[in-house]
Motif scaffolding. Structure first.
Motif, PDB file in Angstrom:
ATOM      1  N   LYS A  82      73.799  39.567  54.589  1.00  0.00           N
ATOM      2  CA  LYS A  82      73.011  40.289  53.591  1.00  0.00           C
ATOM      3  C   LYS A  82      73.551  39.928  52.213  1.00  0.00           C
ATOM      4  O   LYS A  82      74.762  39.980  51.985  1.00  0.00           O
ATOM      5  CB  LYS A  82      73.117  41.809  53.782  1.00  0.00           C
ATOM      6  CG  LYS A  82      72.411  42.322  55.014  1.00  0.00           C
ATOM      7  CD  LYS A  82      72.519  43.832  55.129  1.00  0.00           C
ATOM      8  CE  LYS A  82      71.838  44.314  56.402  1.00  0.00           C
ATOM      9  NZ  LYS A  82      72.027  45.736  56.624  1.00  0.00           N
ATOM     10  N   ASN A  83      72.655  39.555  51.314  1.00  0.00           N
ATOM     11  CA  ASN A  83      73.019  39.245  49.932  1.00  0.00           C
ATOM     12  C   ASN A  83      74.153  38.220  49.842  1.00  0.00           C
ATOM     13  O   ASN A  83      75.083  38.364  49.053  1.00  0.00           O
ATOM     14  CB  ASN A  83      73.406  40.522  49.173  1.00  0.00           C
ATOM     15  CG  ASN A  83      72.293  41.536  49.178  1.00  0.00           C
ATOM     16  OD1 ASN A  83      71.131  41.200  48.960  1.00  0.00           O
ATOM     17  ND2 ASN A  83      72.616  42.787  49.454  1.00  0.00           N
TER      18      ASN A  83
ATOM     19  N   GLU B 257      75.393  40.324  60.775  1.00  0.00           N
ATOM     20  CA  GLU B 257      74.365  39.560  60.074  1.00  0.00           C
ATOM     21  C   GLU B 257      74.766  39.328  58.628  1.00  0.00           C
ATOM     22  O   GLU B 257      75.770  39.864  58.149  1.00  0.00           O
ATOM     23  CB  GLU B 257      73.037  40.312  60.132  1.00  0.00           C
ATOM     24  CG  GLU B 257      73.089  41.686  59.483  1.00  0.00           C
ATOM     25  CD  GLU B 257      71.880  42.526  59.852  1.00  0.00           C
ATOM     26  OE1 GLU B 257      70.831  42.336  59.213  1.00  0.00           O
ATOM     27  OE2 GLU B 257      71.989  43.357  60.773  1.00  0.00           O
TER      28      GLU B 257
ATOM     29  N   ARG C 157      64.555  40.177  59.588  1.00  0.00           N
ATOM     30  CA  ARG C 157      64.698  39.022  58.712  1.00  0.00           C
ATOM     31  C   ARG C 157      65.108  37.810  59.540  1.00  0.00           C
ATOM     32  O   ARG C 157      65.941  37.909  60.431  1.00  0.00           O
ATOM     33  CB  ARG C 157      65.787  39.326  57.673  1.00  0.00           C
ATOM     34  CG  ARG C 157      66.175  38.165  56.804  1.00  0.00           C
ATOM     35  CD  ARG C 157      67.416  38.535  55.962  1.00  0.00           C
ATOM     36  NE  ARG C 157      68.135  37.364  55.557  1.00  0.00           N
ATOM     37  CZ  ARG C 157      69.050  36.727  56.278  1.00  0.00           C
ATOM     38  NH1 ARG C 157      69.390  37.174  57.468  1.00  0.00           N
ATOM     39  NH2 ARG C 157      69.645  35.652  55.825  1.00  0.00           N
TER      40      ARG C 157
END
Length: 196
Positions: free
Chosen positions: A138-139, A136, A38
């Motif tokens: 996420k959400n 990282e 991503r």
């Protein structure tokens, strides 16, 4: 941000990291089962700007103490490398204790792994920590980990960025002395955007 690990030595610990904290140079998955990475190069864009900062710092982490020191000041966040990196100047003080913290955070994005490497520097010693926290987003939540020594024992360090809005955000640093089973917050920072 190794923002708040100015208490730590930055030395690498000898025991193995759990899966959630594997270093960025850990063996990659085979190309047959590797998911596409991503693009997280803009993850820190929402915190670029000038902020009023409030900080609660646990005075004696991992000691059973619940004594906190409160600070107020500013955080100025800027883009570098067209957003593939950011840097903060963090200046807070505590009138109650006469303590001042002048910090610098450098965040660098690795497009191959999709992870951020976050380094912290304290003006007290004038150098970047040797080891970054790595992770990282996420959400809408950014989680970053590393392993260090604190008071002579190996611990895990976790940074969590959350509750990010156009006008506010929250950052929490926590330590774990039991391999990540439990976490003790020791640095809780909230920022509110200063109107231009």
């Amino acid at each position: 941000m190794k923002v708040f690990a100015f208490l730590l030595t930055g030395a690498a610990a000898a025991c193995a990291l759990p899966a959630f904290a594997q270093p960025a140079n850990a063996p990659a998955q085979t190309s047959a089962n590797k998911a596409p990475v991503r693009d997280g190069s803009r993850d820190f864009d929402p915190i670029v700007g000038t902020w009023k900062a409030k900080l609660k710092r646990l005075k004696h982490p991992l000691s059973g103490s619940n004594e906190w020191v409160e600070f107020e000041g500013t955080q100025i966040t800027k883009k570098v490398w067209d957003g593939r990196g950011t840097m903060d100047e963090f200046h807070v003080d505590s009138p109650e204790t006469g303590t001042k913290i002048d910090g610098f955070t450098l965040r660098l994005y690795n497009p191959t792994t999709g992870q951020w490497h976050i380094y912290w520097a304290n003006a007290k010693n004038g150098k970047l920590d040797e080891k970054p926290v790595v992770g990282e987003w996420k959400n809408g939540v950014g989680e970053f980990y590393d392993q260090e020594y604190f008071d002579g024992r190996a611990i895990f360090v976790r940074y969590v960025w959350s509750d990010v809005t156009p006008t506010s955000a929250k950052f929490v640093q926590s330590f774990s002395a039991d391999g990540g089973k439990t976490w003790e917050p020791n640095w809780i920072s909230t920022i509110e955007r200063v109107k231009e």
